[in-house]
Design a protein around this motif. Structure first.
Motif, PDB file in Angstrom:
ATOM      1  N   VAL A 122       3.158   0.526 -10.667  1.00 24.36           N
ATOM      2  CA  VAL A 122       3.514  -0.848 -10.303  1.00 24.36           C
ATOM      3  C   VAL A 122       4.131  -0.866  -8.910  1.00 24.36           C
ATOM      4  CG1 VAL A 122       5.115  -2.744 -10.809  1.00 24.36           C
ATOM      5  CG2 VAL A 122       3.742  -1.744 -12.639  1.00 24.36           C
ATOM      6  N   TYR A 123       5.049   0.063  -8.646  1.00 23.46           N
ATOM      7  CA  TYR A 123       5.689   0.133  -7.329  1.00 23.46           C
ATOM      8  C   TYR A 123       4.646   0.394  -6.237  1.00 23.46           C
ATOM      9  CZ  TYR A 123       8.811   1.550  -3.577  1.00 23.46           C
ATOM     10  OH  TYR A 123       9.457   1.651  -2.382  1.00 23.46           O
ATOM     11  N   PHE A 124       3.755   1.333  -6.495  1.00 20.76           N
ATOM     12  CA  PHE A 124       2.714   1.654  -5.519  1.00 20.76           C
ATOM     13  C   PHE A 124       1.786   0.473  -5.288  1.00 20.76           C
ATOM     14  CE2 PHE A 124       1.317   5.848  -3.795  1.00 20.76           C
ATOM     15  CZ  PHE A 124       2.584   6.339  -3.636  1.00 20.76           C
ATOM     16  N   THR A 125       1.403  -0.203  -6.368  1.00 26.35           N
ATOM     17  CA  THR A 125       0.504  -1.346  -6.241  1.00 26.35           C
ATOM     18  C   THR A 125       1.150  -2.467  -5.441  1.00 26.35           C
ATOM     19  OG1 THR A 125      -0.501  -0.753  -8.351  1.00 26.35           O
ATOM     20  CG2 THR A 125      -0.926  -2.968  -7.545  1.00 26.35           C
ATOM     21  N   LEU A 126       2.430  -2.706  -5.668  1.00 26.73           N
ATOM     22  CA  LEU A 126       3.160  -3.714  -4.898  1.00 26.73           C
ATOM     23  C   LEU A 126       3.142  -3.363  -3.411  1.00 26.73           C
ATOM     24  CD1 LEU A 126       5.138  -6.194  -4.800  1.00 26.73           C
ATOM     25  CD2 LEU A 126       6.964  -4.514  -5.005  1.00 26.73           C
ATOM     26  N   GLN A 127       3.456  -2.137  -3.098  1.00 27.91           N
ATOM     27  CA  GLN A 127       3.466  -1.700  -1.700  1.00 27.91           C
ATOM     28  C   GLN A 127       2.063  -1.783  -1.083  1.00 27.91           C
ATOM     29  OE1 GLN A 127       5.888  -0.935   0.299  1.00 27.91           O
ATOM     30  NE2 GLN A 127       7.621  -0.693  -1.062  1.00 27.91           N
ATOM     31  N   LEU A 128       1.058  -1.380  -1.855  1.00 33.67           N
ATOM     32  CA  LEU A 128      -0.313  -1.451  -1.361  1.00 33.67           C
ATOM     33  C   LEU A 128      -0.717  -2.893  -1.097  1.00 33.67           C
ATOM     34  CD1 LEU A 128      -2.997  -0.068  -0.697  1.00 33.67           C
ATOM     35  CD2 LEU A 128      -3.575  -0.237  -3.128  1.00 33.67           C
ATOM     36  N   GLY A 129      -0.352  -3.784  -2.003  1.00 31.75           N
ATOM     37  CA  GLY A 129      -0.667  -5.203  -1.824  1.00 31.75           C
ATOM     38  C   GLY A 129      -0.050  -5.775  -0.559  1.00 31.75           C
ATOM     39  N   VAL A 130       1.183  -5.400  -0.291  1.00 30.83           N
ATOM     40  CA  VAL A 130       1.865  -5.885   0.912  1.00 30.83           C
ATOM     41  C   VAL A 130       1.140  -5.412   2.169  1.00 30.83           C
ATOM     42  CG1 VAL A 130       3.972  -5.625   2.287  1.00 30.83           C
ATOM     43  CG2 VAL A 130       4.128  -6.134  -0.151  1.00 30.83           C
ATOM     44  N   HIS A 131       0.756  -4.155   2.206  1.00 33.13           N
ATOM     45  CA  HIS A 131       0.101  -3.631   3.403  1.00 33.13           C
ATOM     46  C   HIS A 131      -1.329  -4.159   3.562  1.00 33.13           C
ATOM     47  CE1 HIS A 131       3.554  -0.899   3.403  1.00 33.13           C
ATOM     48  NE2 HIS A 131       3.329  -0.863   4.703  1.00 33.13           N
ATOM     49  N   ILE A 132      -2.048  -4.309   2.467  1.00 35.30           N
ATOM     50  CA  ILE A 132      -3.397  -4.876   2.568  1.00 35.30           C
ATOM     51  C   ILE A 132      -3.325  -6.334   3.011  1.00 35.30           C
ATOM     52  CG2 ILE A 132      -5.413  -5.598   1.213  1.00 35.30           C
ATOM     53  CD1 ILE A 132      -5.235  -2.921  -0.220  1.00 35.30           C
ATOM     54  N   PHE A 133      -2.359  -7.078   2.467  1.00 40.70           N
ATOM     55  CA  PHE A 133      -2.197  -8.466   2.912  1.00 40.70           C
ATOM     56  C   PHE A 133      -1.847  -8.517   4.394  1.00 40.70           C
ATOM     57  CE2 PHE A 133       0.478 -12.099   3.927  1.00 40.70           C
ATOM     58  CZ  PHE A 133      -0.416 -13.135   3.671  1.00 40.70           C
ATOM     59  N   SER A 134      -1.023  -7.591   4.860  1.00 41.64           N
ATOM     60  CA  SER A 134      -0.657  -7.566   6.277  1.00 41.64           C
ATOM     61  C   SER A 134      -1.878  -7.329   7.161  1.00 41.64           C
ATOM     62  CB  SER A 134       0.399  -6.489   6.530  1.00 41.64           C
ATOM     63  OG  SER A 134       1.581  -6.788   5.842  1.00 41.64           O
ATOM     64  N   VAL A 135      -2.774  -6.445   6.727  1.00 43.10           N
ATOM     65  CA  VAL A 135      -4.014  -6.223   7.477  1.00 43.10           C
ATOM     66  C   VAL A 135      -4.843  -7.500   7.477  1.00 43.10           C
ATOM     67  CG1 VAL A 135      -6.215  -4.979   7.493  1.00 43.10           C
ATOM     68  CG2 VAL A 135      -4.092  -3.736   7.061  1.00 43.10           C
ATOM     69  N   PHE A 136      -4.990  -8.124   6.311  1.00 40.69           N
ATOM     70  CA  PHE A 136      -5.749  -9.375   6.198  1.00 40.69           C
ATOM     71  C   PHE A 136      -5.142 -10.460   7.081  1.00 40.69           C
ATOM     72  CE2 PHE A 136      -6.103 -13.559   4.200  1.00 40.69           C
ATOM     73  CZ  PHE A 136      -7.490 -13.721   4.185  1.00 40.69           C
ATOM     74  N   GLU A 137      -3.815 -10.608   7.014  1.00 39.91           N
ATOM     75  CA  GLU A 137      -3.125 -11.625   7.803  1.00 39.91           C
ATOM     76  C   GLU A 137      -3.342 -11.409   9.296  1.00 39.91           C
ATOM     77  OE1 GLU A 137       1.330 -13.544   7.878  1.00 39.91           O
ATOM     78  OE2 GLU A 137       1.161 -11.365   7.758  1.00 39.91           O
ATOM     79  N   LEU A 138      -3.269 -10.164   9.728  1.00 42.51           N
ATOM     80  CA  LEU A 138      -3.479  -9.869  11.147  1.00 42.51           C
ATOM     81  C   LEU A 138      -4.900 -10.206  11.588  1.00 42.51           C
ATOM     82  CD1 LEU A 138      -1.607  -6.494  11.635  1.00 42.51           C
ATOM     83  CD2 LEU A 138      -1.265  -8.553  12.973  1.00 42.51           C
TER      84      LEU A 138
END
Length: 166
Positions: free
Chosen positions: A82-98
């Motif tokens: 769960v912790y890893f998935t949360l962190q992964l989601g944040v970084h993937i969203f950051s790539v998408f947002e950029l």
């Protein structure tokens, strides 16, 4: 929240630039809260684990990170994932947002894209190689530094002159 941020924003920003800076500072304050949340919650969940190093407040040792590797027991596996998935989601969203939203407005587009892409890739490869325990320790250490980084970046754009806790 935006009204409060705009009220403490440095007066040198006017018009459209003030609006842009207000949004940026508000996001940095939210980022600070996010990093505090992820760091504290991960610490509370993992601090008693034998693999969570005492040098960062845990009850274990770094030498225990690879006990039973690669066939780690499944207890605490859910919390790790769960912790890893949360962190992964944040970084993937950051790539998408950029790429989708900030491509033309972010002055450090390529630098930020590289950072978030590499971070997401490291999280994915860490999960794929069953290196989750060391990955959690690394993410917690980086989140601790991100607390201070995000807060300092926001603070420098305000008119505040003193930082006090009490």
């Amino acid at each position: 929240m935006m009204d409060k941020v705009e009220a403490i924003l440095q007066p040198k920003y006017e018009g459209e630039m003030r609006e842009i800076k207000t949004k940026a500072v508000a996001k940095l304050f939210y980022d600070t809260l996010f990093y505090i949340f992820t760091t504290v919650s991960a610490y509370v969940v993992f601090r008693e684990e034998p693999w969570f190093p005492s040098m960062i407040g845990g009850a274990g040792q770094c030498s225990n990170l690879y006990d039973d590797y690669p066939d780690w027991p499944t207890n605490k596996r859910t919390e790790l994932e769960v912790y890893f998935t949360l962190q992964l989601g944040v970084h993937i969203f950051s790539v998408f947002e950029l790429v989708v939203i900030k491509r033309k407005t972010d002055r450090k587009f390529y630098e930020n894209l590289l950072h978030h892409f590499v971070a997401a890739s490291l999280i994915i490869s860490s999960m794929a190689c069953n290196e989750i325990r060391p990955g959690v320790v690394i993410l917690i250490v980086h989140d601790c530094s991100d607390i201070l980084l995000a807060f300092t970046r926001a603070y420098l754009e305000t008119t505040l002159t003193k930082v006090t806790i009490f």
